[in-house]
Design a protein around this motif. Structure first.
Motif, PDB file in Angstrom:
ATOM      1  N   GLY A   2       0.827  -1.716   0.028  1.00 12.24           N
ATOM      2  CA  GLY A   2      -0.407   0.089  -0.143  1.00 12.24           C
ATOM      3  C   GLY A   2       0.661   1.365  -0.016  1.00 12.24           C
ATOM      4  N   VAL A   3      -0.106   2.030  -0.272  1.00 10.48           N
ATOM      5  CA  VAL A   3       0.903   3.258  -0.554  1.00 10.48           C
ATOM      6  C   VAL A   3       0.348   4.632   1.121  1.00 10.48           C
ATOM      7  CG1 VAL A   3       1.275   5.920  -1.918  1.00 10.48           C
ATOM      8  CG2 VAL A   3       0.909   4.020  -2.695  1.00 10.48           C
ATOM      9  N   LEU A   4       1.077   4.796   1.993  1.00  8.98           N
ATOM     10  CA  LEU A   4       0.911   5.731   2.766  1.00  8.98           C
ATOM     11  C   LEU A   4       1.189   7.442   2.634  1.00  8.98           C
ATOM     12  CD1 LEU A   4       1.617   3.261   5.581  1.00  8.98           C
ATOM     13  CD2 LEU A   4      -0.945   3.842   4.541  1.00  8.98           C
ATOM     14  N   ARG A   5       0.355   7.878   3.344  1.00 11.13           N
ATOM     15  CA  ARG A   5       1.009   9.305   3.119  1.00 11.13           C
ATOM     16  C   ARG A   5       1.175  10.173   4.566  1.00 11.13           C
ATOM     17  NH1 ARG A   5      -2.676   8.808  -0.270  1.00 11.13           N
ATOM     18  NH2 ARG A   5      -4.611   9.910   0.427  1.00 11.13           N
ATOM     19  N   LEU A   6       2.373  10.337   4.565  1.00  8.64           N
ATOM     20  CA  LEU A   6       1.849  10.822   6.481  1.00  8.64           C
ATOM     21  C   LEU A   6       3.291  12.047   6.062  1.00  8.64           C
ATOM     22  CD1 LEU A   6       4.919   9.383   8.435  1.00  8.64           C
ATOM     23  CD2 LEU A   6       4.322   8.976   6.225  1.00  8.64           C
ATOM     24  N   PRO A   7       2.412  12.920   7.360  1.00  9.44           N
ATOM     25  CA  PRO A   7       3.219  14.448   7.748  1.00  9.44           C
ATOM     26  C   PRO A   7       4.406  14.740   7.998  1.00  9.44           C
ATOM     27  CG  PRO A   7       1.715  14.218   9.080  1.00  9.44           C
ATOM     28  CD  PRO A   7       1.700  13.178   8.069  1.00  9.44           C
ATOM     29  N   ALA A   8       6.100  15.352   7.528  1.00 11.18           N
ATOM     30  CA  ALA A   8       6.913  15.100   7.650  1.00 11.18           C
ATOM     31  C   ALA A   8       7.435  16.361   7.365  1.00 11.18           C
ATOM     32  CB  ALA A   8       7.616  14.246   7.584  1.00 11.18           C
ATOM     33  N   GLN A   9       8.574  16.720   8.513  1.00  7.45           N
ATOM     34  CA  GLN A   9       8.576  18.292   7.685  1.00  7.45           C
ATOM     35  C   GLN A   9       7.591  18.869   7.190  1.00  7.45           C
ATOM     36  OE1 GLN A   9      11.930  16.272   5.839  1.00  7.45           O
ATOM     37  NE2 GLN A   9      13.138  15.256   8.056  1.00  7.45           N
ATOM     38  N   GLY A  10       7.039  19.251   7.435  1.00  4.41           N
ATOM     39  CA  GLY A  10       5.722  20.202   6.443  1.00  4.41           C
ATOM     40  C   GLY A  10       4.966  20.068   5.630  1.00  4.41           C
ATOM     41  N   GLN A  11       5.528  18.454   4.783  1.00  2.00           N
ATOM     42  CA  GLN A  11       4.668  18.333   4.222  1.00  2.00           C
ATOM     43  C   GLN A  11       4.794  16.774   4.042  1.00  2.00           C
ATOM     44  OE1 GLN A  11       8.044  18.644   0.275  1.00  2.00           O
ATOM     45  NE2 GLN A  11       9.066  19.662   2.201  1.00  2.00           N
ATOM     46  N   LEU A  12       3.824  16.405   3.173  1.00  3.49           N
ATOM     47  CA  LEU A  12       2.630  15.368   2.794  1.00  3.49           C
ATOM     48  C   LEU A  12       3.683  14.130   1.675  1.00  3.49           C
ATOM     49  CD1 LEU A  12      -0.336  15.246   2.598  1.00  3.49           C
ATOM     50  CD2 LEU A  12       0.803  14.206   4.376  1.00  3.49           C
ATOM     51  N   GLN A  13       4.865  13.060   3.035  1.00  3.17           N
ATOM     52  CA  GLN A  13       5.607  12.369   1.839  1.00  3.17           C
ATOM     53  C   GLN A  13       4.699  10.744   1.752  1.00  3.17           C
ATOM     54  OE1 GLN A  13       9.034  11.763   4.634  1.00  3.17           O
ATOM     55  NE2 GLN A  13       9.076  13.750   3.846  1.00  3.17           N
ATOM     56  N   GLU A  14       4.554  10.710   0.648  1.00  5.25           N
ATOM     57  CA  GLU A  14       4.248   9.012   0.438  1.00  5.25           C
ATOM     58  C   GLU A  14       5.454   7.591   0.367  1.00  5.25           C
ATOM     59  OE1 GLU A  14       3.257   8.352  -3.478  1.00  5.25           O
ATOM     60  OE2 GLU A  14       0.872  10.490  -3.225  1.00  5.25           O
ATOM     61  N   VAL A  42      -7.915  15.045   4.802  1.00  4.28           N
ATOM     62  CA  VAL A  42      -7.289  14.313   4.621  1.00  4.28           C
ATOM     63  C   VAL A  42      -8.014  13.680   3.674  1.00  4.28           C
ATOM     64  CG1 VAL A  42      -7.665  12.560   6.013  1.00  4.28           C
ATOM     65  CG2 VAL A  42      -7.271  14.622   7.010  1.00  4.28           C
ATOM     66  N   ARG A  43      -7.267  12.478   2.949  1.00  2.91           N
ATOM     67  CA  ARG A  43      -7.572  11.508   2.522  1.00  2.91           C
ATOM     68  C   ARG A  43      -6.896  10.079   2.906  1.00  2.91           C
ATOM     69  NH1 ARG A  43      -4.105  12.878  -3.056  1.00  2.91           N
ATOM     70  NH2 ARG A  43      -3.072  12.843  -1.512  1.00  2.91           N
ATOM     71  N   PRO A  44      -8.381   9.110   1.818  1.00  7.02           N
ATOM     72  CA  PRO A  44      -8.117   7.783   2.267  1.00  7.02           C
ATOM     73  C   PRO A  44      -6.152   7.309   1.915  1.00  7.02           C
ATOM     74  CG  PRO A  44     -10.130   7.765   1.463  1.00  7.02           C
ATOM     75  CD  PRO A  44      -9.024   8.971   0.934  1.00  7.02           C
ATOM     76  N   GLY A  45      -5.466   6.963   3.387  1.00  5.84           N
ATOM     77  CA  GLY A  45      -4.644   6.398   3.004  1.00  5.84           C
ATOM     78  C   GLY A  45      -3.513   7.246   4.319  1.00  5.84           C
ATOM     79  N   ASP A  46      -3.713   8.327   4.045  1.00  2.81           N
ATOM     80  CA  ASP A  46      -3.303   9.479   4.829  1.00  2.81           C
ATOM     81  C   ASP A  46      -3.361   9.043   6.770  1.00  2.81           C
ATOM     82  OD1 ASP A  46      -3.663  10.764   3.270  1.00  2.81           O
ATOM     83  OD2 ASP A  46      -4.459  13.159   3.836  1.00  2.81           O
ATOM     84  N   VAL A  47      -1.657   8.469   7.067  1.00  9.30           N
ATOM     85  CA  VAL A  47      -1.257   8.654   7.911  1.00  9.30           C
ATOM     86  C   VAL A  47      -2.216   9.534   9.066  1.00  9.30           C
ATOM     87  CG1 VAL A  47       0.415   7.964   9.846  1.00  9.30           C
ATOM     88  CG2 VAL A  47      -0.121   7.300   8.168  1.00  9.30           C
ATOM     89  N   ILE A  48      -3.169   9.378  10.250  1.00 11.13           N
ATOM     90  CA  ILE A  48      -3.461  10.455  10.679  1.00 11.13           C
ATOM     91  C   ILE A  48      -2.869  10.402  12.377  1.00 11.13           C
ATOM     92  CG2 ILE A  48      -5.057  11.381   9.082  1.00 11.13           C
ATOM     93  CD1 ILE A  48      -7.018   9.695  10.824  1.00 11.13           C
ATOM     94  N   GLY A  49      -2.315   9.320  13.059  1.00 14.14           N
ATOM     95  CA  GLY A  49      -2.441   9.162  14.233  1.00 14.14           C
ATOM     96  C   GLY A  49      -1.479   8.162  14.649  1.00 14.14           C
ATOM     97  N   ARG A  50      -1.282   8.225  15.479  1.00 12.85           N
ATOM     98  CA  ARG A  50       0.103   7.086  16.106  1.00 12.85           C
ATOM     99  C   ARG A  50      -0.189   6.679  17.738  1.00 12.85           C
ATOM    100  NH1 ARG A  50       5.811   9.746  16.787  1.00 12.85           N
ATOM    101  NH2 ARG A  50       4.721  11.391  18.189  1.00 12.85           N
ATOM    102  N   ARG A  51       0.154   4.841  18.480  1.00 13.34           N
ATOM    103  CA  ARG A  51      -0.209   4.939  19.491  1.00 13.34           C
ATOM    104  C   ARG A  51       0.096   2.985  19.817  1.00 13.34           C
ATOM    105  NH1 ARG A  51      -5.626   3.204  20.790  1.00 13.34           N
ATOM    106  NH2 ARG A  51      -6.376   5.659  21.028  1.00 13.34           N
TER     107      ARG A  51
END
Length: 170
Positions: A2-14, A42-51
């Motif tokens: 799958g392709v996940l997008r997450l925010p890092a250093q102010g940008q969305l990275q795939e 937010v779109r499907p595939g975006d990483v929005i939290g962690r635990r």
């Protein structure tokens, strides 16, 4: 894969990854709040939290927790906790307070690898660690639950349940 997008250093990275250990987030309000808090749509595939080493991935109006990832589909790539595979990300940590004991046979409605169920003075301690492997942090969370159970005067018997597929491998 799958392709996940997450925010890092102010940008969305795939990131192309292989996903393991999915758990549907049962509280859609949590996901809605996270959607509202994002600076981007937010779109499907975006990483929005962690635990606890897992990541919450947006899926339409809901979310799915992914506990483990492989950075590559190659056999030589290791399966690791999701937050270890992805680079540092600007993600909120979603704490979880220990849930109240659940009815016998029930599971938490969110990603939670340690929980208890109780019936008639018996406490069943569930610890569903991926493939039965326990990290130091997971052992500490399990220990906290066991101490709390030991202080409950209504509990006469404790049953260690392990996880769905594995009790423990170490």
């Amino acid at each position: 894969l799958g392709v996940l997008r997450l925010p890092a250093q102010g940008q969305l990275q795939e990131h192309n990854v292989v996903l393991f250990g999915a758990c549907v987030e049962g509280d859609r309000d949590v996901v809605r709040r996270l959607h509202k808090d994002r600076a981007w749509r937010v779109r499907p595939g975006d990483v929005i939290g962690r635990r606890n080493g897992a990541i919450l991935v947006s899926c339409g109006e809901g979310g799915v927790w992914i506990s483990h990832l492989k950075a590559s589909p190659k056999k030589t790539s290791l399966k690791l906790p999701a937050t270890s595979v992805l680079p540092s990300a600007d993600l909120p940590t979603l704490p979880i307070s220990p849930c109240a004991p659940l009815p016998l046979g029930a599971r938490p409605e969110t990603f939670q690898d340690v929980w208890t169920t109780r019936q008639d003075g018996v406490c069943y301690v569930h610890f569903d660690f991926y493939n039965g492997a326990m990290s130091t942090q997971q052992c500490r969370r399990l220990e906290q639950v066991l101490w709390a159970v030991g202080e409950d005067p209504d509990i006469k018997v404790v049953v260690l349940m392990g996880g769905y597929n594995f009790f423990s491998n170490g």
